[in-house]
Design an enzyme around this catalytic site. Structure first.
Site, mmCIF file in Angstrom:
data_model
loop_
_atom_site.group_PDB
_atom_site.id
_atom_site.type_symbol
_atom_site.label_atom_id
_atom_site.label_comp_id
_atom_site.label_asym_id
_atom_site.label_seq_id
_atom_site.Cartn_x
_atom_site.Cartn_y
_atom_site.Cartn_z
ATOM 1 N N TYR A 122 0.986 -1.159 0.148
ATOM 2 C CA TYR A 122 -0.123 -0.140 0.015
ATOM 3 C C TYR A 122 0.972 1.177 -0.088
ATOM 4 O O TYR A 122 0.542 2.222 -0.473
ATOM 5 C CB TYR A 122 -1.169 -0.013 0.978
ATOM 6 C CG TYR A 122 -0.495 0.243 2.443
ATOM 7 C CD1 TYR A 122 -0.256 1.457 3.200
ATOM 8 C CD2 TYR A 122 0.156 -0.784 3.432
ATOM 9 C CE1 TYR A 122 0.591 1.736 4.193
ATOM 10 C CE2 TYR A 122 0.508 -0.625 4.712
ATOM 11 C CZ TYR A 122 0.792 0.736 4.735
ATOM 12 O OH TYR A 122 1.261 0.949 6.314
ATOM 13 N N ASP A 227 -6.687 4.808 8.863
ATOM 14 C CA ASP A 227 -5.997 4.441 7.864
ATOM 15 C C ASP A 227 -6.754 3.635 6.710
ATOM 16 O O ASP A 227 -6.486 3.758 5.627
ATOM 17 C CB ASP A 227 -5.160 3.477 8.378
ATOM 18 C CG ASP A 227 -4.450 3.631 9.569
ATOM 19 O OD1 ASP A 227 -5.099 4.498 10.440
ATOM 20 O OD2 ASP A 227 -3.384 3.097 9.770
#
Length: 456
Positions: A122, A227
């Site tokens: 990510y 997040d």
């Protein structure tokens, strides 16, 4: 005559010493410790210059010595000039200086963070979205190739990912998928579309809280982390607009609504790191389910998620105004906690508490989000001042420049989370105990995005 030649020899030795002092990497002259006596026809010590290629040059009279030394000075200067041409120029914008520095250290994108083998990551996905923007601005092919090589390393010709298990239900896995939209548009290679569809299907059976929020990961049941909004929602929004006529935009907005309703701190106007709807986690507040502290990078993820999903919400969509309101609310609150340096603290509302520090990645994320918010018309222009102050703080306090122009970002929190093994309790002491790193990918990507958005 002998006195004259000895004088020439003396000055030649002095010049040799000067060259050696200034450019020790160019010359090794062992005989510098011995006087050069020139003009004695019977005893002429042979002086030689040893270069890196082990070639040697012998000279036997003072006149020739001086000529050759002058030539050496010229060659040295020319070599240094050539080396400077190869450096990362300080005439470039900070965005390109960072992009080129990353590529210099990591010729392949999967090597970022010193990975030993390719990984769909990510953080690398965030960095490569920056390269997408740079490519759009500069048309520099090497930026596009850097993105494509990463995708092709991790996705085979059938569109299948390496080491991917759909049953892991890890929302972090989605984020790097954002690079596949442009790869498919530009190349029309079906494998990228196949990979996009694979990631989109993750939302269909991803576990949800009773209120309909996506779990952060399967291993974190009933938990939503700030997040996770960045990891999943910009991809989800773009896909549904591109391929589903926007039918899932309400679901995207719902994720933000849940965290606004449950992790928003009325006292500060900021957000706690996470929310456990079951209220069963040891770190969770027994009454509210929230994590015990506000973490800067979590705020950054949330801010970037908001400003990025808004790219895909038409102005007339009933949820667009709500999301813009959330962004404004955050910008007002976060600007109150901005340090005089322009940066923000790791735990932003406890700036003076011992051990707290100015952190690079979260500061870069807020800088990016506020700059983009103004550029897109979501935020008032005064927040461009906040963003510029943040960026100036980054380059003056936390960016370091090597002699060759390569740049580094310092004071990046390496990682932080909640629960797990070893257990992370979300305390202030926990957040300041995580390793502080140089050139960690969280900082690289967010700084790159901030520089691009501010055209710095």
């Amino acid at each position: 005559m002998e006195n004259d030649t000895n004088k020439i020899g003396f000055y030649a030795r002095q010049l040799l010493n000067w060259i050696h002092d200034k450019n020790p990497f160019l010359i090794n002259c062992p005989s510098l410790q011995q006087p050069i006596l020139i003009g004695n026809s019977k005893q002429r010590p042979e002086t030689f210059l040893q270069f890196r290629d082990d070639s040697s040059l012998f000279f036997r009279n003072g006149f020739l010595s001086c000529i050759l030394l002058v030539g050496l000075v010229f060659i040295s200067s020319k070599t240094l000039a050539q080396k400077k041409e190869l450096a990362i120029s300080d005439k470039l914008k900070w965005s390109e200086r960072m992009a080129l520095s990353i590529m210099k250290r990591h010729p392949k994108a999967w090597q970022i963070d010193n990975h030993e083998k390719p990984k769909w990551d990510y953080k690398i996905g965030m960095i490569l979205t920056g390269y997408e923007k740079l490519y759009a601005k500069t048309k520099n092919q090497q930026y596009f190739d850097y993105i494509k090589e990463y995708a092709d390393e991790l996705i085979d010709n059938t569109g299948s990912f390496q080491n991917f298990s759909p049953q892991d239900h890890n929302i972090d896995f989605i984020n790097a998928g954002k690079i596949l939209f442009n790869l498919h548009d530009k190349t029309q290679n079906q494998k990228y579309l196949t990979a996009l569809k694979t990631l989109r299907r993750q939302f269909d059976d991803h576990p949800r809280t009773p209120s309909g929020g996506f779990w952060h990961k399967k291993i974190y049941p009933n938990q939503m982390w700030l997040d996770g909004l960045y990891m999943g929602e910009p991809f989800y929004a773009r896909y549904t607009v591109a391929f589903e006529k926007g039918e899932k935009l309400n679901d995207v907005a719902h994720q933000f609504e849940l965290l606004h309703d449950h992790s928003f701190d009325k006292k500060t106007g900021l957000y706690f790191h996470a929310w456990d709807e079951s209220k069963k986690m040891p770190w969770a507040n027994a009454a509210t389910g929230t994590a015990p502290h506000i973490w800067l990078r979590a705020l950054g993820w949330y801010a970037m998620a908001l400003v990025d999903v808004l790219d895909y919400f038409p102005k007339e969509h009933p949820k667009q105004k709500e999301l813009v309101g959330y962004l404004n609310e955050l910008a007002v609150a976060a600007s109150k906690f901005q340090d005089k340096s322009g940066l923000w603290y790791q735990v932003p509302n406890l700036a003076t508490k011992k051990g707290n520090y100015l952190e690079a990645s979260g500061s870069s994320m807020l800088t990016y989000a506020f700059a983009k918010g103004v550029n897109k018309g979501y935020l008032p222009s005064k927040f461009k001042v906040v963003a510029n102050k943040g960026f100036n703080g980054l380059v003056t306090k936390l960016i370091k420049v090597d002699d060759d122009g390569e740049i580094h970002i310092t004071q990046v929190c390496g990682s932080a989370g909640l629960g797990g093994n070893p257990y992370r309790d979300g305390s202030f002491e926990y957040y300041i105990s995580e390793k502080i790193k140089v050139d960690n990918s969280h900082g690289l990507g967010s700084f790159l995005l901030a520089a691009i958005e501010l055209d710095k």
